[in-house]
Design a protein around this motif. Structure first.
Motif, PDB file in Angstrom:
ATOM      1  N   MET A  32      30.120  31.206  33.767  1.00 15.00           N
ATOM      2  CA  MET A  32      29.509  32.415  34.308  1.00 15.00           C
ATOM      3  C   MET A  32      29.122  32.245  35.779  1.00 15.00           C
ATOM      4  SD  MET A  32      27.075  33.640  31.150  1.00 15.00           S
ATOM      5  CE  MET A  32      27.753  33.942  29.519  1.00 15.00           C
ATOM      6  N   GLN A  33      28.776  31.034  36.171  1.00 13.04           N
ATOM      7  CA  GLN A  33      28.343  30.795  37.547  1.00 13.04           C
ATOM      8  C   GLN A  33      29.413  31.194  38.561  1.00 13.04           C
ATOM      9  OE1 GLN A  33      27.456  29.019  34.971  1.00 13.04           O
ATOM     10  NE2 GLN A  33      25.244  28.931  35.200  1.00 13.04           N
ATOM     11  N   GLY A  34      30.680  31.042  38.195  1.00 15.03           N
ATOM     12  CA  GLY A  34      31.752  31.388  39.110  1.00 15.03           C
ATOM     13  C   GLY A  34      31.903  32.879  39.340  1.00 15.03           C
ATOM     14  N   LEU A  35      31.335  33.689  38.450  1.00 14.76           N
ATOM     15  CA  LEU A  35      31.463  35.143  38.568  1.00 14.76           C
ATOM     16  C   LEU A  35      30.563  35.721  39.666  1.00 14.76           C
ATOM     17  CD1 LEU A  35      31.497  36.040  34.760  1.00 14.76           C
ATOM     18  CD2 LEU A  35      33.439  35.599  36.288  1.00 14.76           C
ATOM     19  N   ILE A  36      29.546  34.965  40.064  1.00 18.00           N
ATOM     20  CA  ILE A  36      28.638  35.460  41.108  1.00 18.00           C
ATOM     21  C   ILE A  36      29.392  35.649  42.420  1.00 18.00           C
ATOM     22  CG2 ILE A  36      26.544  35.013  42.428  1.00 18.00           C
ATOM     23  CD1 ILE A  36      26.123  35.662  39.443  1.00 18.00           C
ATOM     24  N   GLY A  37      30.096  34.603  42.831  1.00 16.56           N
ATOM     25  CA  GLY A  37      30.849  34.702  44.081  1.00 16.56           C
ATOM     26  C   GLY A  37      32.078  35.578  43.971  1.00 16.56           C
ATOM     27  N   GLN A  38      32.638  35.655  42.781  1.00 18.69           N
ATOM     28  CA  GLN A  38      33.871  36.424  42.596  1.00 18.69           C
ATOM     29  C   GLN A  38      33.618  37.922  42.499  1.00 18.69           C
ATOM     30  OE1 GLN A  38      36.184  35.116  39.239  1.00 18.69           O
ATOM     31  NE2 GLN A  38      37.852  36.549  39.631  1.00 18.69           N
ATOM     32  N   TYR A  39      32.505  38.312  41.854  1.00 10.74           N
ATOM     33  CA  TYR A  39      32.247  39.731  41.614  1.00 10.74           C
ATOM     34  C   TYR A  39      30.911  40.216  42.191  1.00 10.74           C
ATOM     35  CZ  TYR A  39      36.002  39.300  38.153  1.00 10.74           C
ATOM     36  OH  TYR A  39      37.203  39.067  37.525  1.00 10.74           O
ATOM     37  N   ALA A  40      29.826  39.558  41.825  1.00  8.96           N
ATOM     38  CA  ALA A  40      28.488  40.076  42.159  1.00  8.96           C
ATOM     39  C   ALA A  40      28.239  40.156  43.654  1.00  8.96           C
ATOM     40  CB  ALA A  40      27.426  39.213  41.482  1.00  8.96           C
ATOM     41  N   VAL A  41      28.503  39.064  44.370  1.00  6.18           N
ATOM     42  CA  VAL A  41      28.216  39.045  45.809  1.00  6.18           C
ATOM     43  C   VAL A  41      29.062  40.061  46.575  1.00  6.18           C
ATOM     44  CG1 VAL A  41      28.302  37.632  47.906  1.00  6.18           C
ATOM     45  CG2 VAL A  41      27.355  36.673  45.793  1.00  6.18           C
ATOM     46  N   PRO A  42      30.388  40.115  46.368  1.00  6.61           N
ATOM     47  CA  PRO A  42      31.173  41.133  47.088  1.00  6.61           C
ATOM     48  C   PRO A  42      30.706  42.562  46.808  1.00  6.61           C
ATOM     49  CG  PRO A  42      32.615  39.498  46.109  1.00  6.61           C
ATOM     50  CD  PRO A  42      31.249  39.236  45.564  1.00  6.61           C
ATOM     51  N   ILE A  43      30.323  42.846  45.563  1.00  6.33           N
ATOM     52  CA  ILE A  43      29.868  44.203  45.242  1.00  6.33           C
ATOM     53  C   ILE A  43      28.568  44.521  45.966  1.00  6.33           C
ATOM     54  CG2 ILE A  43      28.956  45.648  43.371  1.00  6.33           C
ATOM     55  CD1 ILE A  43      31.065  44.386  41.542  1.00  6.33           C
ATOM     56  N   LEU A  44      27.646  43.576  45.990  1.00  6.80           N
ATOM     57  CA  LEU A  44      26.378  43.787  46.709  1.00  6.80           C
ATOM     58  C   LEU A  44      26.605  43.933  48.207  1.00  6.80           C
ATOM     59  CD1 LEU A  44      23.984  41.311  44.865  1.00  6.80           C
ATOM     60  CD2 LEU A  44      23.819  43.804  44.890  1.00  6.80           C
ATOM     61  N   ASP A  45      27.575  43.174  48.744  1.00  4.74           N
ATOM     62  CA  ASP A  45      27.867  43.216  50.180  1.00  4.74           C
ATOM     63  C   ASP A  45      28.832  44.330  50.551  1.00  4.74           C
ATOM     64  OD1 ASP A  45      26.225  41.081  50.599  1.00  4.74           O
ATOM     65  OD2 ASP A  45      27.814  39.585  50.715  1.00  4.74           O
ATOM     66  N   LYS A  46      29.251  45.100  49.545  1.00  2.00           N
ATOM     67  CA  LYS A  46      30.206  46.193  49.747  1.00  2.00           C
ATOM     68  C   LYS A  46      31.523  45.692  50.333  1.00  2.00           C
ATOM     69  CE  LYS A  46      26.491  49.591  50.227  1.00  2.00           C
ATOM     70  NZ  LYS A  46      25.882  50.662  51.034  1.00  2.00           N
ATOM     71  N   GLN A  47      31.923  44.521  49.850  1.00  2.00           N
ATOM     72  CA  GLN A  47      33.195  43.929  50.243  1.00  2.00           C
ATOM     73  C   GLN A  47      34.197  44.071  49.101  1.00  2.00           C
ATOM     74  OE1 GLN A  47      33.682  42.695  53.381  1.00  2.00           O
ATOM     75  NE2 GLN A  47      31.569  43.369  53.794  1.00  2.00           N
ATOM     76  N   ALA A  48      35.448  43.765  49.392  1.00  5.50           N
ATOM     77  CA  ALA A  48      36.495  43.897  48.382  1.00  5.50           C
ATOM     78  C   ALA A  48      36.340  42.856  47.278  1.00  5.50           C
ATOM     79  CB  ALA A  48      37.868  43.768  49.032  1.00  5.50           C
ATOM     80  N   VAL A  49      36.573  43.282  46.051  1.00  2.87           N
ATOM     81  CA  VAL A  49      36.648  42.380  44.904  1.00  2.87           C
ATOM     82  C   VAL A  49      38.127  42.182  44.603  1.00  2.87           C
ATOM     83  CG1 VAL A  49      36.094  42.040  42.474  1.00  2.87           C
ATOM     84  CG2 VAL A  49      34.460  43.205  43.967  1.00  2.87           C
ATOM     85  N   TRP A  50      38.588  40.940  44.723  1.00  2.00           N
ATOM     86  CA  TRP A  50      40.015  40.651  44.556  1.00  2.00           C
ATOM     87  C   TRP A  50      40.289  40.253  43.110  1.00  2.00           C
ATOM     88  CZ3 TRP A  50      43.305  41.225  48.757  1.00  2.00           C
ATOM     89  CH2 TRP A  50      42.673  41.398  49.997  1.00  2.00           C
ATOM     90  N   VAL A  51      41.197  40.972  42.466  1.00  2.00           N
ATOM     91  CA  VAL A  51      41.582  40.650  41.092  1.00  2.00           C
ATOM     92  C   VAL A  51      43.092  40.750  40.969  1.00  2.00           C
ATOM     93  CG1 VAL A  51      39.411  41.474  40.118  1.00  2.00           C
ATOM     94  CG2 VAL A  51      41.340  43.054  40.316  1.00  2.00           C
ATOM     95  N   THR A  52      43.639  40.043  39.991  1.00  2.00           N
ATOM     96  CA  THR A  52      45.068  40.133  39.731  1.00  2.00           C
ATOM     97  C   THR A  52      45.375  41.423  38.982  1.00  2.00           C
ATOM     98  OG1 THR A  52      44.735  38.855  37.700  1.00  2.00           O
ATOM     99  CG2 THR A  52      45.404  37.633  39.665  1.00  2.00           C
ATOM    100  N   GLN A  53      46.620  41.845  39.039  1.00  2.00           N
ATOM    101  CA  GLN A  53      47.011  43.080  38.355  1.00  2.00           C
ATOM    102  C   GLN A  53      46.830  42.946  36.841  1.00  2.00           C
ATOM    103  OE1 GLN A  53      50.999  43.798  39.833  1.00  2.00           O
ATOM    104  NE2 GLN A  53      50.258  45.348  41.246  1.00  2.00           N
ATOM    105  N   GLN A  54      47.149  41.766  36.311  1.00  2.00           N
ATOM    106  CA  GLN A  54      46.907  41.499  34.900  1.00  2.00           C
ATOM    107  C   GLN A  54      45.555  40.789  34.770  1.00  2.00           C
ATOM    108  OE1 GLN A  54      49.726  40.437  36.461  1.00  2.00           O
ATOM    109  NE2 GLN A  54      51.237  41.878  35.668  1.00  2.00           N
ATOM    110  N   SER A  55      44.897  41.027  33.653  1.00  2.00           N
ATOM    111  CA  SER A  55      43.569  40.447  33.467  1.00  2.00           C
ATOM    112  C   SER A  55      43.380  39.999  32.029  1.00  2.00           C
ATOM    113  CB  SER A  55      42.485  41.469  33.845  1.00  2.00           C
ATOM    114  OG  SER A  55      41.197  40.954  33.574  1.00  2.00           O
TER     115      SER A  55
END
Length: 324
Positions: A148-171
């Motif tokens: 779960m710790q890795g999700l902070i930098g991947q999702y939470a921080v970009p959303i709070l900073d209004k930056q892009a969240v990068w994800v693959t087309q498949q999930s």
């Protein structure tokens, strides 16, 4: 019990060290840099110099050690490759542990490693599992699939900073677990005979897709995510390019993990029989909702406090200027 933790400065390793110390174990940590590991010494651990990629440094670090928990892995930014650290280094560690008469060896692998021979890290973990099982050591293999710790930098921080969240087309859905909970299993394995010479999945309460995590973060933060989707072909091209440069080999091997996501096969497993073996309560396992709720509550509270202080300072300056 004299316990050596390998990889103790990492995201998971530090939680294992903290848990082991709290439970009264004599903890040693194999470290390349004492400066970087100073916090472990402050907690009460003994720091011993050593490097998985320097086999001669391992026997002195293992003197008097009765058990090892190995949570080390190459980082994407390391100058050393995954093969050097996660294969050659682990082989050297297992051989040194066998020669030193170590009684217990706990190895942190990856769930479903045997299903992805084309992914370097997964294949190396599978081979290490086999090597450990054939070594004659009294081993336990734990197989988490995401922290779960890795999700902070991947999702939470970009959303709070209004930056892009990068994800693959498949999930592919992944059953993330809090590293503190993984640490409970790792340390408990030392004292549970039923875990000896056995392997266990160690996964969270639910498998989550990237889209589900994004929606959860949006709800908890009150902000809308800016999602950018990366085509798999682009990642494959980036991997091929990175392979042309020695400094990019480790990055290329990490990018290969995207192939796991592209399958759409969940990284998940049943924990129904695992909790009773370890004597742990599944109700005490942190859910992803609770983990992110705690994170966003703390961050949003801090942001409000900072905004309040900034407004207060601004008003004070305004009053001062009006007097003159």
């Amino acid at each position: 019990m004299s316990l050596l933790i390998v990889g103790a400065t990492g995201t998971l390793g530090r939680q294992i060290a903290r848990r082991a110390l709290d439970e009264g174990h004599q903890v040693r940590c194999l470290v390349r840099s004492s400066k970087r590991a100073a916090f472990l010494k402050e907690w009460g651990a003994q720091l011993v110099p050593g490097d998985l990629c320097d086999p001669a440094s391992l026997p002195p670090a293992l003197e008097g050690v009765t058990a090892i928990i190995d949570a080390a892995t190459a980082r994407p930014t390391d100058s050393l490759s995954i093969r050097q650290v996660d294969w050659q280094g682990k082989v050297a560690l297992i051989q040194a542990a066998k020669a030193a008469g170590v009684e217990r060896f706990i190895f942190l692998s990856i769930l479903d490693a045997e299903k992805y021979p084309q992914v370097p890290l997964m294949e190396i973990k599978r081979c290490t599992e086999l090597f450990l099982a054939e070594s004659g050591l009294n081993y336990t293999i734990l197989r988490p699939c995401g922290f779960m710790q890795g999700l902070i930098g991947q999702y939470a921080v970009p959303i709070l900073d209004k930056q892009a969240v990068w994800v693959t087309q498949q999930s592919a859905p992944i059953a993330y677990m809090d590293t503190q909970d993984v640490a409970k299993f790792a340390v408990r394995a030392l004292s549970v005979p039923e875990t000896e010479k056995n392997s266990f999945p160690i996964v969270g309460t639910k498998a989550w897709t990237a889209e589900e995590i994004i929606r959860l973060c949006e709800r908890l933060s009150g902000q809308e995510a800016k999602v950018t989707r990366l085509p798999m072909n682009l990642l494959r091209t980036a991997r091929r390019v990175a392979r042309f440069f020695q400094w990019g080999w480790n990055l290329a091997d990490r990018l290969a993990f995207a192939e796991v996501l592209a399958t759409d096969k969940p990284l998940n497993a049943s924990m129904e029989t695992v909790y009773p073996v370890f004597g742990l309560n599944p109700e005490e396992t942190t859910t992803l909702e609770a983990y992110l709720q705690d994170y966003f509550s703390r961050i949003l509270k801090k942001l409000k406090e900072l905004d309040y202080q900034a407004t207060k300072t601004k008003n004070q300056k305004k009053k001062t200027s009006l007097r003159f």
